[in-house]
Each structure stands twice: as structure tokens, then as C-alpha cells.
Design an enzyme around this catalytic site. Structure first.
Site, PDB file in Angstrom:
ATOM      1  N   SER A 102     -50.296  23.737  28.292  1.00 13.78           N
ATOM      2  CA  SER A 102     -49.516  24.178  29.454  1.00 13.78           C
ATOM      3  C   SER A 102     -49.860  23.404  30.715  1.00 13.78           C
ATOM      4  O   SER A 102     -48.983  23.105  31.528  1.00 13.78           O
ATOM      5  CB  SER A 102     -49.735  25.682  29.686  1.00 13.78           C
ATOM      6  OG  SER A 102     -49.341  26.425  28.559  1.00 13.78           O
ATOM      7  N   HIS A 112     -52.273  26.122  34.809  1.00 11.12           N
ATOM      8  CA  HIS A 112     -50.927  25.755  35.241  1.00 11.12           C
ATOM      9  C   HIS A 112     -50.959  25.132  36.636  1.00 11.12           C
ATOM     10  O   HIS A 112     -50.338  24.101  36.886  1.00 11.12           O
ATOM     11  CB  HIS A 112     -50.023  26.982  35.251  1.00 11.12           C
ATOM     12  CG  HIS A 112     -49.834  27.603  33.903  1.00 11.12           C
ATOM     13  ND1 HIS A 112     -49.189  28.807  33.717  1.00 11.12           N
ATOM     14  CD2 HIS A 112     -50.200  27.183  32.665  1.00 11.12           C
ATOM     15  CE1 HIS A 112     -49.162  29.096  32.439  1.00 11.12           C
ATOM     16  NE2 HIS A 112     -49.771  28.137  31.774  1.00 11.12           N
TER      17      HIS A 112
END
Length: 416
Positions: free
Chosen positions: A223, A275
Site C-alpha cells: 500500500s 500510506h
């Protein structure tokens, strides 16, 4: 079409040696028409009409100019690369997941498994891993991000290895679909070297930020690297602002997509620090790797023979150079400081009382507190005496073999 009216073109240089030419509107680089064909040696007819040879030469010259003009029109502004690195990354992630499931061998190490018909590739019980994947101990063995081992056992390689691991089928499916939709388009535009480096460096940045704020448990997934690609799309739009149409709409769309994805990271069990770290890294890397010549720039080496480029615009605008330098400095300083703090065992949550809300916001529907089970164990032969630290419960179990996965499952069951 004839060259008498002149053709206005734009020459781009997305990478050295790959210039292309295509028509643009008024006000941009204009190429002078080529020199006229050699004069005919045949005299005109007595009545003033051109001779047959002159007519043939005129037709031939006109057709030649039409072909040259059409060639200019058919050129495209940037070279389109054939993507292979992004599909290679997808394949590598899938292969690593299959290997992880093979090593996990759920039937050997667990009491019950999901999809037992898959044999040793079957999944851990849903209570242990609802994403249909391996156990935490297997992921740890394969190279999951674990701060304790990075700091105290000098396993800094986990900052990179963790981005190739996934917690389950649902996890890898979501990430690989995102990688295909985002990554292939970027690789087609900018090539495998820049996008490959961007993916890896942004993934490293996401792992680094995650390690500085989440120092209990393990973390896996691509991610951070995916958010790096998303961040690079935003910075690429900004630094190459002059070559895009509908730029404001594209900017607002990218910002909206980014906000929505980061907002989803506020849910529990999602590493939003990875993230954020990946996005910031990718945003800065986009200014470094994805810079393009400004609109109207003409590289004279690739102007067709016989044409003169009237444009004298510099290759890049000053603000592009400024963003390139600032971004490179911030990347070097940020990564250096982050690594020093991590290797010293610094937990930034101790210096930021509100930062934990960036990865999980507690509500009446869920809690952000980690419920990881911890037990004290005494083993004699195949008999295991477990005591849950959180509730004080004790029990004696008979082990089917020596493996940490079974012990962790029994501890979780005892503490639940």
C-alpha cells in the site's frame, strides 16, 4: 497538404532521443517550410505553359511536401513505453504470496483451516486471519515489518521485504488491481526505470514512517508503494502544468481520490502511516523523476531536415528546477533523519500525543486498541501450560508439534 501556408508544430522531448512533433494551435513553435525543389532545366513551352517534365517535377515536389507534412501530423507528443515492470511486480507479489502459503502449511500447524481441499495452501482460521491468508508467524518468518527485529537484530532489509508480502487473498487482490490501474498508465508515459525506482523508494518511505509510529505487531503490504504512485501523479500534474488541458479538473480529481483513500486508513487494522509515508515520498519523487519539457519547447536536433525551428524556449521552466532541487533535498534529509531515529529505537508517538489519530480514529462502532494476546508458557515434552497475562486464565494443552503458530492460536483462544 501543401507547405505554402506553413505548419505550426510542438516538439517534445520526454526523454533523450525520443523527441516527437505534432501540430498545435497558434502562438507556438513554427517551422519554416523546406526549401523548394531544384529548378527545372527544361524550358517552358512557347505559349507559356510548363513542359511535361516541369509538370511532373511539380507534382512530385507537391507529393513529397504532403508526405512530409503528414509525417509531422502523425507524430505523437511523447513516446509510449511498453509496460513490463509493473506487470512484473504484480507477478512477483503473486509468486511470493503462493510461496508464503506453501511455507505456512496450515493443516500441519493449525487445528482447523479454511478451504482444506487446497492442502498445504489452505488458509488460517477466519478468527485468526479474516483476509484468507497465512499466520502472523509465517509472515514474520518471510520478512514482515517488525520494528523490534529492525532495531535490535539489525534486520533493516524488512523495510523493503514487507512490501512484497500480503496478509491474505483479499489484501493482495485489492493492491494488485490498484497497481495495474495506476502503475501501467504511469509506466506507459514515463518508462520502466523511473516508475520502478519510484515504486520501490516510495514503498521504503512508507515502511520507514510506519516503523517510526507503529512499533508493536507486524505490518505487510504494497500500500505504501501504491500511495507513492498516487502521490507522484499529483506532483507530475503540478510540475508539468503547462502541457495539460483541463488541468484544474484533473487536480481536483486527484486530490479527491487521495483524500478518500487516506480517510479509509482511519479505520482500525489499517496502517495509515505507511500510506502517508508512501504518498509523501511519491509526491516528492514525482518532482524529481517525472519532470517534462515545457509546452512549446523544440529540440533542434530532431527538427526534420529543411525546417527551421522559430521557438527558442528553454527546456524547463524555472519553477520546475526549483521544485526538483527542493524535493531532492527533502527526500535525502527526511530518509536520513528517519533511519537514524528508527535505528535508535525512537517512537515518535511519545513525542506527538495526537499522531495516533492519523491511523485510527475510535468511534462507538470500533476501538483502536490493539487486542494482541500475550501468554506465559511452560512446556514439558508435548505438554504446554499457558497463562494469559491479560485475564490470568491458565490451561494445559497437548501440542501436535513444535510451532509458534499453534501456540499463538491457543494463547489467543485462552485470552478471548
Amino acid at each position: 497538404m501543401g507547405m505554402d501556408s506553413g505548419i505550426e508544430i510542438k516538439v517534445m522531448n520526454p526523454r533523450k532521443g525520443d523527441n516527437a512533433v505534432h501540430p498545435v494551435g497558434p502562438g507556438h513553435a513554427t517551422l519554416a517550410p523546406p526549401a523548394s525543389s531544384q529548378p527545372s532545366t527544361s524550358p517552358p513551352l512557347p505559349d507559356g505553359r510548363p513542359s511535361r517534365q516541369q509538370q511532373q517535377q511539380q507534382v512530385h515536389g507537391q507529393r513529397q511536401r504532403q508526405r512530409q507534412g503528414q509525417a509531422l501530423i502523425d507524430f505523437k507528443p511523447f513516446k509510449k513505453w511498453v509496460p513490463w515492470v509493473v506487470p512484473g511486480f504484480v507477478l512477483a507479489n503473486i509468486v511470493v504470496f503462493v510461496i508464503t502459503m506453501f511455507i505456512n502449511d496450515c493443516p500441519k500447524n493449525s487445528v482447523s483451516c479454511v478451504a482444506q481441499f487446497l492442502g498445504r495452501f489452505s488458509f488460517q482460521p477466519l478468527k485468526e486471519n479474516p483476509l484468507l491468508g497465512p499466520s502472523a508467524s509465517t509472515l514474520e518468518k518471510m520478512g514482515a515489518l517488525e520494528v523490534y527485529k529492525i532495531v535490535h537484530r539489525h534486520q533493516a532489509w524488512r523495510l523493503i521485504s514487507c512490501i512484497w508480502l500480503h496478509a491474505g487473498v483479499f489484501h493482495i487482490l485489492a493492491n494488485m488491481l490498484s497497481l495495474v490501474f495506476i502503475g501501467i498508465r504511469l509506466e506507459q508515459e514515463f518508462g520502466f526505470v523511473r516508475i520502478g525506482l519510484l515504486y520501490l523508494i516510495a514503498g521504503f518511505g512508507g515502511s520507514l514512517m510506519s516503523s517510526l509510529f507503529i512499533q508493536s505487531g507486524i505490518s505487510v503490504g504494497a500500500s505504501g508503494a501504491l500511495f507513492g504512485l498516487l502521490g507522484s501523479m499529483l506532483s507530475e500534474l503540478i510540475t508539468n502544468w503547462t502541457i495539460y488541458a483541463n488541468k484544474l479538473a484533473a487536480l481536483l480529481t486527484l486530490i479527491l481520490i487521495t483524500v478518500i483513500n487516506l480517510a479509509l486508513g482511519l479505520l482500525p487494522h489499517v496502517d495509515n502511516f505507511a500510506h502517508i509515508g508512501g504518498f509523501l515520498s511519491g509526491f516528492l519523487l514525482g518532482f524529481v523523476f517525472l519532470i517534462r519539457p515545457q509546452f512549446g519547447y523544440v529540440n533542434k536536433k530532431h527538427v526534420p531536415p529543411g525546417y527551421i525551428a522559430a521557438s527558442h524556449k528553454p527546456k524547463h521552466k524555472p519553477y520546475q528546477y526549483v521544485l526538483w532541487i527542493i524535493s531532492l533535498i527533502l527526500l535525502i534529509v527526511g530518509y536520513t533523519v528517519g533511519l537514524v531515529l528508527l535505528l535508535r529505537g525512537v517512537n515518535l508517538n511519545d513525542r506527538c500525543s495526537w499522531c495516533h489519530y492519523m491511523t485510527c480514529v475510535p468511534t462507538s462502532m470500533w476501538s483502536c486498541n490493539s487486542k494482541q494476546a500475550h501468554c506465559e508458557s511452560i512446556q514439558t515434552g508435548n505438554q504446554l501450560n499457558l497463562t494469559c497475562i491479560s485475564n490470568g486464565k491458565s490451561n494445559i494443552y497437548t501440542l501436535s508439534g513444535e510451532n509458534s503458530s499453534e501456540v499463538q492460536q491457543l494463547c489467543s483462544k485462552l485470552c478471548s
